[in-house]
Design an enzyme around this catalytic site. Structure first.
Site, PDB file in Angstrom:
ATOM      1  N   ASP A  81       0.816  -1.211   0.000  1.00 19.78           N
ATOM      2  CA  ASP A  81       0.000   0.000   0.000  1.00 19.78           C
ATOM      3  C   ASP A  81       0.850   1.262   0.000  1.00 19.78           C
ATOM      4  OD1 ASP A  81       0.721  -0.740   2.676  1.00 19.78           O
ATOM      5  OD2 ASP A  81      -0.661   0.781   3.439  1.00 19.78           O
ATOM      6  N   GLU A 148       0.234  -1.207   5.641  1.00 24.71           N
ATOM      7  CA  GLU A 148       1.337  -0.761   6.490  1.00 24.71           C
ATOM      8  C   GLU A 148       1.152   0.696   6.892  1.00 24.71           C
ATOM      9  OE1 GLU A 148       5.290   1.065   7.440  1.00 24.71           O
ATOM     10  OE2 GLU A 148       3.876   1.574   5.831  1.00 24.71           O
TER      11      GLU A 148
END
Length: 482
Positions: A81, A148
């Site tokens: 991400d 994350e």
């Protein structure tokens, strides 16, 4: 306009090929299914072992080259991400649009948006490595995690029992020549305050604070960059005769990004008073943040008489009290490592939604008791103002180890390649390393990466020469490991 193949001429070709592919697949936090599926399909097409879990984490395994079969497994890890930030007026829809890449000298960036070099470059390195059978390598276990950037939710949910390796290369650092050997732990704290409204009539004033530099709330919290939400609270607290109708942050907000814009809509009783107060505060802000936020702008726009639902005086007092009394920024500096931030927090998200206003903080500390202290302070403020308090996404610190085989291999390789020493540091940012270290006993970890500047902002740019050098270093590490 060329929309694909912008990076075709850059070296290393496979690394930039996969990096560009990733920029064409929307992959902001909580939108990682497509990029995760791409990685799974990549592995299946090459006959590699692959697992995808319900959180879209991906584990890919590649057997060792015959001459390296005796070596222990090596884990390579990055996250899928990215932080999605864009300039005002940018047409990019991060849920469906590709990024528009551009090259300026030695740097790659995206027009009007974040680039996603954090951590797309790690994924690109790993895919390029898996795609090249000419590279001699030990057993490889590649781990791509999700979410994350919003509390390491993917790594927290990951089943690590399938991993056999005891050595992990985390490729989620943004400064070449720096080898990270420890990081802060953290948590996300959300405070919500109840709101009540009453109808008010008067001149409508729209206040905007824009042009701040922003940045990563861990690695750049020590650079004295202004927080737009905090500045708005200071400004509104100094103005008399106003009634807040709305106060809100940017469209895309993250608790790990220092907010660079904030807005408010007010019914004001005295236009001259607010203009005078805003001008005075703006000068104070410019002096306080000279050299860090020189592009700051404070604007007031007035319209004719309007009726608006505005906060009651009690609700407004509570909101402004919170904004002016909440801790924000650096809390303590390390007494052991010069220049290292030990604990901090960042008010990254401000949202006003109907009957409540919410504030979300990223809290970081390499000392667990300071993390608890800061979270406790926010809880006390919430209770004082009859609000609610929620704490989520706790993650552990990654503690420094005196002895590390991986660190020794890196230092030796770097010295041989460049004739100088690689710096070993700890970082005031959350890395997934702490989660892996807490799950896999005896795990040896280092974190490294190429130069990426101004991550989590629309000025994010990736150094092309640094990507090449870091790739060459990675290949040497794989060749000489352990």
């Amino acid at each position: 306009m060329k929309t694909f193949g912008v990076l075709d001429h850059l070296e290393p070709k496979k690394v930039f090929k996969y990096f560009e592919i990733l920029t064409k697949i929307p992959h902001g936090s909580y939108n990682c299914k497509a990029v995760s599926d791409f990685c799974v399909d990549f592995a299946k097409k090459r006959g590699l072992f692959v697992i995808q879990d319900d959180h879209y984490n991906v584990i890919i395994k590649k057997e060792a080259s015959p001459s390296c079969a005796h070596k222990p497994a090596l884990i390579l890890q990055g996250h899928l991400d990215m932080v999605c930030q864009k300039d005002q007026g940018s047409p990019v829809d991060f849920t469906k649009d590709a990024l528009e890449l551009q090259i300026d000298g030695d740097f790659v960036s995206a027009k009007g948006t974040t680039l996603g070099g954090d951590d797309g470059i790690a994924v690109a390195y790993c895919l390029a490595l898996l795609d090249d059978d000419s590279i001699l390598h030990p057993p490889l276990e590649v781990v791509f995690t999700t979410e994350e950037e919003v509390g390491m939710e993917g790594a927290t949910a990951l089943d690590t029992s399938v991993l056999e390796g005891k050595y992990l290369l985390n490729i989620d650092s943004e400064e070449e020549g720096i080898l990270l050997a420890g990081c802060a732990g953290g948590t996300t704290v959300k405070v919500s305050l109840p709101l009540k409204y009453k109808e008010m009539q008067g001149s409508l004033c729209r206040v905007s604070i824009t042009g701040l530099l922003g940045g990563h709330s861990g690695t750049e919290i020590d650079k004295n960059r202004a927080n737009a939400h905090i500045l708005m609270g200071r400004l509104l607290c100094c103005v008399k005769g106003i009634h807040i109708s709305r106060i809100y942050g940017a469209l895309e907000q993250k608790d790990n990004a220092i907010p660079n814009e904030c807005y408010a809509e007010l019914i004001c009783e005295d236009r001259e008073a607010i203009e005078e107060a805003a001008a005075k505060l703006f000068q104070n802000f410019k002096e306080q943040f000279q050299g860090t936020d020189d592009g700051m702008e404070v604007r007031l726009e007035f319209s004719e008489m309007e009726k608006r639902d505005c906060l009651t005086q009690d609700a407004q007092d509570a909101v402004l009290y919170f904004l002016n009394h909440t801790p924000n920024g650096i809390h303590t500096m390390s007494r052991d490592i010069e220049g290292l931030v030990e604990s901090s927090l960042n008010l990254g998200i401000l949202k006003m939604d109907g009957e409540e206003i919410s504030f979300s903080f990223g809290v970081r500390s390499s000392a667990p008791f300071y993390k608890e202290e800061l979270a406790g302070c926010l809880e006390s403020l919430a209770r004082k103002l009859n609000g609610s308090y929620e704490r989520v996404n706790d993650y552990p610190a990654w503690e420094y180890k005196k002895d590390s085989v991986l660190r020794d291999v890196f230092l030796k390789a770097y010295r041989q390649m460049y004739g100088k020493e690689m710096k070993v540091e700890m970082i005031h940012a959350g890395l997934e390393c702490g989660i892996f270290a807490s799950r896999i006993e005896g795990l040896d970890i280092v974190s490294f990466g190429p130069d990426i500047f101004d991550i989590h902002t629309t000025d994010e740019r990736l150094s092309v020469p640094s990507v090449k050098r870091t790739w060459e270093l990675l290949l040497k590490i794989i060749e000489e490991f352990p």
